[in-house]
Motif scaffolding. Sequence first.
Motif, PDB file in Angstrom:
ATOM      1  N   TYR A 151       1.126  -1.153   0.292  1.00  0.00           N
ATOM      2  CA  TYR A 151       0.143  -0.229  -0.024  1.00  0.00           C
ATOM      3  C   TYR A 151       0.745   1.204   0.041  1.00  0.00           C
ATOM      4  O   TYR A 151       1.922   0.779   0.435  1.00  0.00           O
ATOM      5  CB  TYR A 151      -0.499   0.270   1.355  1.00  0.00           C
ATOM      6  N   ASN A 152       0.322   2.147  -0.280  1.00  0.00           N
ATOM      7  CA  ASN A 152       1.151   3.630  -0.564  1.00  0.00           C
ATOM      8  C   ASN A 152       0.498   4.583   0.653  1.00  0.00           C
ATOM      9  O   ASN A 152      -0.661   5.256   0.791  1.00  0.00           O
ATOM     10  CB  ASN A 152       0.996   3.928  -1.850  1.00  0.00           C
ATOM     11  N   SER A 196       1.752   8.541   1.166  1.00  0.00           N
ATOM     12  CA  SER A 196       2.346   9.734   0.623  1.00  0.00           C
ATOM     13  C   SER A 196       2.852   9.384  -0.096  1.00  0.00           C
ATOM     14  O   SER A 196       4.490   9.736  -0.213  1.00  0.00           O
ATOM     15  CB  SER A 196       3.005  10.113   1.789  1.00  0.00           C
ATOM     16  N   GLY A 197       2.785   8.713  -1.339  1.00  0.00           N
ATOM     17  CA  GLY A 197       3.483   8.671  -2.320  1.00  0.00           C
ATOM     18  C   GLY A 197       4.655   7.134  -2.083  1.00  0.00           C
ATOM     19  O   GLY A 197       5.240   6.918  -3.131  1.00  0.00           O
ATOM     20  N   LYS A 198       4.519   6.973  -1.606  1.00  0.00           N
ATOM     21  CA  LYS A 198       6.438   5.264  -0.403  1.00  0.00           C
ATOM     22  C   LYS A 198       4.487   4.170   0.013  1.00  0.00           C
ATOM     23  O   LYS A 198       4.311   4.395   0.222  1.00  0.00           O
ATOM     24  CB  LYS A 198       6.859   6.265   0.579  1.00  0.00           C
ATOM     25  N   ARG A 199       5.295   3.236  -0.909  1.00  0.00           N
ATOM     26  CA  ARG A 199       5.394   2.506  -0.750  1.00  0.00           C
ATOM     27  C   ARG A 199       5.551   1.025   0.948  1.00  0.00           C
ATOM     28  O   ARG A 199       6.740   1.433   0.994  1.00  0.00           O
ATOM     29  CB  ARG A 199       6.015   1.417  -1.720  1.00  0.00           C
TER      30      ARG A 199
END
Length: 96
Positions: A15-16, A18-21
Amino acid sequence: MFLFKRKSGYFYICYNISGKRHYKSTGTTKKAEALRVLQSFQLAQSKPQSQVMDISLFKYFVHFIKYSEAYHTKATTRDYMITFKKFKKFLIQTLF
């Protein structure tokens, strides 16, 4: 948000934020169980997060001391009380 299987045989949720996985193990090697974990994870993510309460410093201190009395030693709670009193005195002298 999706489900995938690693070489170990365990399923993970990707899941993401703030754009981080980010990755979270489902703790199972069975796809049906992993899908149930994914479903409950998605449900938990969709619920609104706890709201920030707007309280005065004094009210916060009262709540914190109650917490401290339950989880810390008497000496630690006393130290917190002394620190707060000194901080309060400092604020009064500085602001007024």
